[in-house]
Write a protein that holds these residues in place. Structure first.
Motif, PDB file in Angstrom:
ATOM      1  N   LEU A 162      13.801  68.600  33.936  1.00 24.20           N
ATOM      2  CA  LEU A 162      15.016  68.860  33.157  1.00 24.20           C
ATOM      3  C   LEU A 162      16.256  68.495  33.958  1.00 24.20           C
ATOM      4  CD1 LEU A 162      16.623  70.145  30.797  1.00 24.20           C
ATOM      5  CD2 LEU A 162      16.341  72.346  31.962  1.00 24.20           C
ATOM      6  N   GLU A 163      16.271  68.867  35.242  1.00 21.50           N
ATOM      7  CA  GLU A 163      17.448  68.603  36.068  1.00 21.50           C
ATOM      8  C   GLU A 163      17.692  67.105  36.216  1.00 21.50           C
ATOM      9  OE1 GLU A 163      15.809  72.591  37.122  1.00 21.50           O
ATOM     10  OE2 GLU A 163      14.957  70.577  36.923  1.00 21.50           O
ATOM     11  N   GLU A 164      16.635  66.337  36.413  1.00 25.35           N
ATOM     12  CA  GLU A 164      16.780  64.885  36.542  1.00 25.35           C
ATOM     13  C   GLU A 164      17.306  64.270  35.252  1.00 25.35           C
ATOM     14  OE1 GLU A 164      13.196  63.972  39.761  1.00 25.35           O
ATOM     15  OE2 GLU A 164      12.748  64.162  37.621  1.00 25.35           O
ATOM     16  N   PHE A 165      16.779  64.743  34.149  1.00 29.10           N
ATOM     17  CA  PHE A 165      17.233  64.264  32.845  1.00 29.10           C
ATOM     18  C   PHE A 165      18.724  64.536  32.651  1.00 29.10           C
ATOM     19  CE2 PHE A 165      18.306  65.782  28.578  1.00 29.10           C
ATOM     20  CZ  PHE A 165      18.160  64.609  27.849  1.00 29.10           C
ATOM     21  N   LEU A 166      19.150  65.756  32.938  1.00 30.13           N
ATOM     22  CA  LEU A 166      20.554  66.109  32.757  1.00 30.13           C
ATOM     23  C   LEU A 166      21.447  65.360  33.739  1.00 30.13           C
ATOM     24  CD1 LEU A 166      20.287  69.964  32.149  1.00 30.13           C
ATOM     25  CD2 LEU A 166      20.805  68.198  30.456  1.00 30.13           C
ATOM     26  N   ASP A 167      21.017  65.251  34.988  1.00 32.89           N
ATOM     27  CA  ASP A 167      21.815  64.530  35.981  1.00 32.89           C
ATOM     28  C   ASP A 167      22.075  63.100  35.526  1.00 32.89           C
ATOM     29  OD1 ASP A 167      22.001  66.697  37.673  1.00 32.89           O
ATOM     30  OD2 ASP A 167      20.370  66.055  39.001  1.00 32.89           O
ATOM     31  N   TYR A 168      21.031  62.436  35.054  1.00 35.88           N
ATOM     32  CA  TYR A 168      21.186  61.034  34.662  1.00 35.88           C
ATOM     33  C   TYR A 168      22.054  60.901  33.418  1.00 35.88           C
ATOM     34  CZ  TYR A 168      20.177  56.179  33.654  1.00 35.88           C
ATOM     35  OH  TYR A 168      20.312  54.838  33.424  1.00 35.88           O
ATOM     36  N   SER A 169      21.757  61.678  32.387  1.00 38.13           N
ATOM     37  CA  SER A 169      22.500  61.535  31.132  1.00 38.13           C
ATOM     38  C   SER A 169      23.962  61.919  31.290  1.00 38.13           C
ATOM     39  CB  SER A 169      21.850  62.365  30.021  1.00 38.13           C
ATOM     40  OG  SER A 169      21.842  63.747  30.342  1.00 38.13           O
ATOM     41  N   LEU A 170      24.234  62.971  32.053  1.00 34.39           N
ATOM     42  CA  LEU A 170      25.620  63.404  32.248  1.00 34.39           C
ATOM     43  C   LEU A 170      26.416  62.402  33.079  1.00 34.39           C
ATOM     44  CD1 LEU A 170      25.054  67.220  32.837  1.00 34.39           C
ATOM     45  CD2 LEU A 170      26.168  66.165  30.867  1.00 34.39           C
ATOM     46  N   SER A 171      25.725  61.623  33.887  1.00 34.20           N
ATOM     47  CA  SER A 171      26.417  60.586  34.657  1.00 34.20           C
ATOM     48  C   SER A 171      26.773  59.386  33.795  1.00 34.20           C
ATOM     49  CB  SER A 171      25.541  60.132  35.833  1.00 34.20           C
ATOM     50  OG  SER A 171      24.441  59.347  35.382  1.00 34.20           O
ATOM     51  N   ARG A 172      26.212  59.352  32.569  1.00 38.03           N
ATOM     52  CA  ARG A 172      26.447  58.211  31.679  1.00 38.03           C
ATOM     53  C   ARG A 172      27.367  58.538  30.500  1.00 38.03           C
ATOM     54  NH1 ARG A 172      23.962  56.857  35.563  1.00 38.03           N
ATOM     55  NH2 ARG A 172      22.617  55.024  35.774  1.00 38.03           N
ATOM     56  N   GLY A 173      27.686  59.800  30.298  1.00 42.78           N
ATOM     57  CA  GLY A 173      28.575  60.127  29.187  1.00 42.78           C
ATOM     58  C   GLY A 173      28.483  61.582  28.776  1.00 42.78           C
ATOM     59  N   ASP A 174      29.289  61.939  27.778  1.00 46.99           N
ATOM     60  CA  ASP A 174      29.321  63.317  27.260  1.00 46.99           C
ATOM     61  C   ASP A 174      28.438  63.410  26.025  1.00 46.99           C
ATOM     62  OD1 ASP A 174      31.126  64.141  29.228  1.00 46.99           O
ATOM     63  OD2 ASP A 174      32.832  63.466  28.047  1.00 46.99           O
ATOM     64  N   PHE A 175      27.177  63.678  26.236  1.00 51.40           N
ATOM     65  CA  PHE A 175      26.219  63.715  25.143  1.00 51.40           C
ATOM     66  C   PHE A 175      25.972  65.145  24.668  1.00 51.40           C
ATOM     67  CE2 PHE A 175      25.228  59.907  27.591  1.00 51.40           C
ATOM     68  CZ  PHE A 175      25.251  58.946  26.594  1.00 51.40           C
ATOM     69  N   ARG A 176      25.425  65.219  23.475  1.00 58.45           N
ATOM     70  CA  ARG A 176      24.888  66.478  22.974  1.00 58.45           C
ATOM     71  C   ARG A 176      23.373  66.401  23.093  1.00 58.45           C
ATOM     72  NH1 ARG A 176      28.795  67.762  17.755  1.00 58.45           N
ATOM     73  NH2 ARG A 176      30.613  66.662  18.557  1.00 58.45           N
ATOM     74  N   TYR A 177      22.730  67.571  23.032  1.00 62.17           N
ATOM     75  CA  TYR A 177      21.295  67.607  23.286  1.00 62.17           C
ATOM     76  C   TYR A 177      20.578  68.491  22.265  1.00 62.17           C
ATOM     77  CZ  TYR A 177      22.976  65.965  27.830  1.00 62.17           C
ATOM     78  OH  TYR A 177      23.600  65.266  28.832  1.00 62.17           O
TER      79      TYR A 177
END
Length: 326
Positions: A162-177
């Motif tokens: 989960l942490e890796e997923f969030l780290d990567y996605s948050l580094s690419r933009g402001d997404f919803r989940y």
């Protein structure tokens, strides 16, 4: 005997009429002009439709992998929302995986020599040995990652936390989940405790919709984490649908987000949750309505036209292209 056959024929005709009506209702597509606009403060009801990368676009790359996430977030046509599933490991880590066992999407039988292994049976270090792309089929019908094992597995095809997923996605933009916990019982509660702490620490509570098919986890979420945005359970979704069809006046929504199915496989049951009546009823009760899993172009076009709040699809690039044309 004559009366018997008369009654039998009448029953058969009545069943045929009812079945025909259900099929007609299930295939009905509403006029977009009949979709009303309501004042709402629901953050998941937006001006248009949110495109959701189902399992992070599992039709374009191996589902719930870093490879899928990278592909999903590359280029200009990135989804608005990322959807994924979580299991808890033997050593208390949350990892991305849809199925209850590792058989379908990984090479666990090759690596460990057993069938039916669950992520709860293994530590994160053990799970890292697996290739989660073995069953992926590309557009040409080939299995490009099927024979990769051990050191030949790229990092983009190893199980994500989960942490890796969030780290990567948050580094690419402001997404919803949209995040679903697959475990039930005490494991599911422990998984939810970890998930809640993680998203609260990262200030993501208003950007995450939590889901589960386990009734005990639904109840635990409602009682323990009332500030967690939760999607409707199967029972709650059914109660909503009946209320919408009947136009129930005193309906009290239990949640602010509905995630419901849409697809031809349900038409035979006469179920259609994407009519103007249903969508208007949801919005009039300040409820967002999102549909899964929508992979046909004509279905995506229709749901976009009637203002579906969310469209979950395995083919993000295709859906974003359609959205851009409309």
């Amino acid at each position: 005997m004559k009366n018997f056959f008369t009654v039998l024929i009448a029953i058969v005709l009545a069943v045929a009429v009812i079945y025909s009506f259900l099929i007609f209702h299930a295939r009905w597509r509403s006029n977009p002009a009949k979709i009303n606009t309501y004042d709402t403060d629901n953050p998941f009801i937006v001006n248009g439709s949110l495109i959701v990368g189902h399992r992070m676009g599992g039709g374009d790359a191996p589902e719930e992998s870093l490879m899928a996430l990278e592909m999903c977030l590359s280029g200009n046509d990135v989804p608005d929302v990322l959807e994924m599933d979580l299991h808890i490991t033997k050593d208390g880590r949350l990892v991305l995986l849809h199925d209850d066992t590792l058989d379908r999407t990984t090479d666990s039988r090759f690596v460990f020599g057993k069938e039916g292994l669950r992520p709860e049976d293994l530590t994160l270090e053990e799970l890292r040995k697996l290739n989660i792309g073995v069953s992926f089929v590309d557009k040409d019908g080939a299995y490009p990652y099927k024979d990769l094992h051990g050191d030949n597995v790229p990092d983009t095809l190893r199980i994500l936390t989960l942490e890796e997923f969030l780290d990567y996605s948050l580094s690419r933009g402001d997404f919803r989940y949209i995040i679903e916990i697959k475990n039930g019982g005490e494991e599911g509660k422990r998984a939810l405790d970890i998930l809640y702490a993680t998203i609260k620490e990262r200030n993501l509570l208003d950007r995450v919709i939590f889901g589960t098919f386990k009734n005990e986890i639904t109840e635990y979420a409602s009682s323990t984490y009332p500030d967690l945005i939760r999607s409707a359970s199967i029972k709650e979704a059914l109660e909503f649908y009946i209320a919408a069809l009947c136009g129930k006046k005193n309906y009290e929504p239990p949640v602010s987000v509905l995630q419901v199915f849409y697809g031809k496989q349900y038409f035979k049951f006469g179920v259609n949750l994407a009519t103007s009546r249903v969508i208007n009823y949801a919005h009039s009760h300040n409820m967002a309505i999102q549909y899964w899993t929508v992979n046909e172009e004509e279905d995506i076009e229709y749901l976009l036209s009637v203002g579906a709040d969310g469209i979950m699809t395995d083919y993000v690039e295709m859906a974003m292209g359609i959205k851009g044309r409309m």
